[in-house]
Design a protein around this motif. Structure first.
Motif: not given
Length: 162
Positions: A154, A32, A108, A110, A152, A112, A34, A150
């Motif tokens: 949002y 993962s 993963s 992220q 994530y 955020y 980024t 994974r």
């Protein structure tokens, strides 16, 4: 980017490595990845953040014992890592890192809203951390599946639901 020992004897690949700035152990398996830019960075600079499996398993280089060249947490603890890459100086340095539950496969991370979402896939857990690595909340998936691939987060703003 990576440990020079892994790339020795692999054609000319070792000559293409970026120079590591600082005293830290590079990643041993990652998921993962980024790519991030920021206004305060110069041309040719960017951030790479990723889930460092920190594994001692490498099927493609069975001639190398990763346990001998990795740090003492390899095979026990994975890590969230963030590098600053500078293509003008052909270098990279560690700017953020903290330990997370071990997962040799899948997983993963992220970034955020100034938090870091981490999925330790083999442990079937995911958590939200502050940017300094303090855990806010951890969740464990009770399932018959082997891994959480994974995870994530949002906000779903401006989504239309019927």
């Amino acid at each position: 980017m990576g440990d020079e020992a892994i790339w020795q004897g692999v054609g000319e690949c070792g000559q293409l490595l970026l120079e590591k700035e600082g005293n830290f152990t590079s990643q041993y398996g990652q998921h993962s990845i980024t790519y991030e830019t920021a206004e305060d960075l110069s041309a040719g600079q960017y951030y790479l953040s990723f889930f460092n499996n920190n594994s001692t398993i490498m099927d493609s280089r069975i001639d190398i014992s990763l346990a001998k060249i990795a740090d003492k947490t390899a095979g026990k603890t994975s890590k969230y890592m963030k590098y600053l890459v500078d293509e003008k100086t052909n270098s990279y340095k560690l700017v953020e890192s903290f330990d997370v539950p071990y997962s040799a496969y899948v997983s993963s991370v992220q970034n955020y809203q100034n938090h870091i979402i981490v999925d330790s896939g083999q442990q079937a857990t995911f958590a939200e951390y502050t940017s300094s690595g303090k855990m806010i909340q951890r969740f464990t998936q009770k399932t018959d599946t082997k891994y959480l691939y994974r995870v994530y987060k949002y906000d779903f703003k401006n989504y239309y639901f019927d």
